[in-house]
Design a protein around this motif. Sequence first.
Motif, PDB file in Angstrom:
ATOM      1  N   THR A  35       1.178  -1.282   0.175  1.00 11.76           N
ATOM      2  CA  THR A  35      -0.451   0.206   0.285  1.00 11.76           C
ATOM      3  C   THR A  35       0.921   1.370  -0.036  1.00 11.76           C
ATOM      4  O   THR A  35       1.901   1.250   0.226  1.00 11.76           O
ATOM      5  CB  THR A  35      -0.435  -0.175   0.746  1.00 11.76           C
ATOM      6  OG1 THR A  35      -0.377   0.215   2.737  1.00 11.76           O
ATOM      7  CG2 THR A  35      -1.075  -1.632   1.496  1.00 11.76           C
ATOM      8  N   ARG A  37       0.472   3.222   2.034  1.00 12.07           N
ATOM      9  CA  ARG A  37      -0.083   4.309   3.960  1.00 12.07           C
ATOM     10  C   ARG A  37       1.092   4.070   5.004  1.00 12.07           C
ATOM     11  O   ARG A  37       1.471   4.418   6.131  1.00 12.07           O
ATOM     12  CB  ARG A  37      -1.750   3.841   4.170  1.00 12.07           C
ATOM     13  CG  ARG A  37      -2.336   3.654   3.686  1.00 12.07           C
ATOM     14  CD  ARG A  37      -4.015   3.152   4.551  1.00 12.07           C
ATOM     15  NE  ARG A  37      -3.448   3.586   5.811  1.00 12.07           N
ATOM     16  CZ  ARG A  37      -3.831   5.552   6.392  1.00 12.07           C
ATOM     17  NH1 ARG A  37      -4.226   6.452   5.487  1.00 12.07           N
ATOM     18  NH2 ARG A  37      -3.744   5.522   6.987  1.00 12.07           N
ATOM     19  N   GLN A  53      -7.893  -1.935  -5.243  1.00 11.89           N
ATOM     20  CA  GLN A  53      -7.207  -1.295  -3.804  1.00 11.89           C
ATOM     21  C   GLN A  53      -7.466  -0.319  -3.411  1.00 11.89           C
ATOM     22  O   GLN A  53      -7.856   0.974  -4.020  1.00 11.89           O
ATOM     23  CB  GLN A  53      -5.579  -1.452  -4.046  1.00 11.89           C
ATOM     24  CG  GLN A  53      -5.041  -1.547  -2.893  1.00 11.89           C
ATOM     25  CD  GLN A  53      -4.290  -1.758  -2.481  1.00 11.89           C
ATOM     26  OE1 GLN A  53      -3.956  -2.933  -2.794  1.00 11.89           O
ATOM     27  NE2 GLN A  53      -2.724  -1.450  -1.835  1.00 11.89           N
ATOM     28  N   GLU A  55      -7.710   1.806   0.172  1.00 20.02           N
ATOM     29  CA  GLU A  55      -6.411   2.488   1.188  1.00 20.02           C
ATOM     30  C   GLU A  55      -7.606   4.007   2.269  1.00 20.02           C
ATOM     31  O   GLU A  55      -8.148   4.867   1.755  1.00 20.02           O
ATOM     32  CB  GLU A  55      -5.692   2.724   0.658  1.00 20.02           C
ATOM     33  CG  GLU A  55      -5.474   1.983   0.408  1.00 20.02           C
ATOM     34  CD  GLU A  55      -3.083   1.711  -0.095  1.00 20.02           C
ATOM     35  OE1 GLU A  55      -2.569   3.002   0.182  1.00 20.02           O
ATOM     36  OE2 GLU A  55      -3.063   1.347  -1.420  1.00 20.02           O
ATOM     37  N   ALA A 256      -6.135  -1.119   4.056  1.00 23.54           N
ATOM     38  CA  ALA A 256      -6.312  -1.713   3.204  1.00 23.54           C
ATOM     39  C   ALA A 256      -6.640  -2.523   2.738  1.00 23.54           C
ATOM     40  O   ALA A 256      -6.943  -3.607   3.163  1.00 23.54           O
ATOM     41  CB  ALA A 256      -4.244  -1.076   2.346  1.00 23.54           C
ATOM     42  N   ARG A 258      -7.928  -5.546  -0.984  1.00 25.23           N
ATOM     43  CA  ARG A 258      -8.158  -4.937  -2.346  1.00 25.23           C
ATOM     44  C   ARG A 258      -8.929  -6.249  -3.182  1.00 25.23           C
ATOM     45  O   ARG A 258      -8.842  -7.066  -2.380  1.00 25.23           O
ATOM     46  CB  ARG A 258      -6.724  -5.543  -2.882  1.00 25.23           C
ATOM     47  CG  ARG A 258      -5.547  -7.103  -2.934  1.00 25.23           C
ATOM     48  CD  ARG A 258      -4.701  -6.961  -3.791  1.00 25.23           C
ATOM     49  NE  ARG A 258      -4.195  -7.935  -3.535  1.00 25.23           N
ATOM     50  CZ  ARG A 258      -2.363  -8.404  -4.096  1.00 25.23           C
ATOM     51  NH1 ARG A 258      -2.110  -7.875  -3.894  1.00 25.23           N
ATOM     52  NH2 ARG A 258      -2.729  -9.488  -2.797  1.00 25.23           N
TER      53      ARG A 258
END
Length: 259
Positions: A35, A37, A53, A55, A256, A258
């Motif tokens: 991710t 993040r 995805q 987040e 996150a 996906r």
Amino acid sequence: MIAIHPLRAAACAAVALLAAGCATAHAPPAAPIATSRLGITRSTGTVPAGVVQLEAGYSRARLDQRTRHAFGETLVRVGLDARTELRGSVPSYMRTVTPATTMQGMGDAALSVKHRLRDPAGWVPAVALTAGATLPTGAKGVGAGDFQPEGAVSAEWELPRGLRALGMATWRDAVVSGDRHGMATLSAAGRTSIGSAAAGQLEYARTTSTRAGAADVSQLRATAALRLGPNLQLDGWAGRATSAGKHEYLLGIGFARRW
């Protein structure tokens, strides 16, 4: 009758188009989720073609008697091909509290495209480019009030024992109170993975501005992430930003997912 600003409508439509990718998404690959993040310094990776995805998270920053909150921090990433992704940031709800006043409202949305130019080979790093802009969808006094074009270049080196070194340079044609100026950020990070279950990143970033009287901002940040399976990740981070000798203490949490 409530009037809808065309820029807000355009931002909502763009987010809807990003989310629509879920209907045609391919089955996620077996590789663990990765991710944006994990920090300010982003890796060169992109999500695979057809994968969507999401987040999102929350962050808090405190400087003396001022406290800032950001609720949402939502990013949708859609893989366009093996090396390219579309990135859409949904406006966060921003709240700034001081002893004298409270300012709150939705922030700006953003759209960008990220393309991975090359993969790492020995000591030659992977390289990726990102180009886009923030959209003036935010509330008065919260958003910038105008478009802010921005671009970034990321580099990533693979090191022994699962370590990675990352570097990133970004430029934004920023707007503050109607004053347009340049803003550049240079950052460097070390990242490690513990099998497929956990990851961590430690980084330093410095932001400079061409705005008259603006002081440089430096930031130290540490992030840890826990993967709950190949397609879900939780994260938490803490940091400190310093400008003109004053320290702002930061923390955040997020996730996150996906498809």
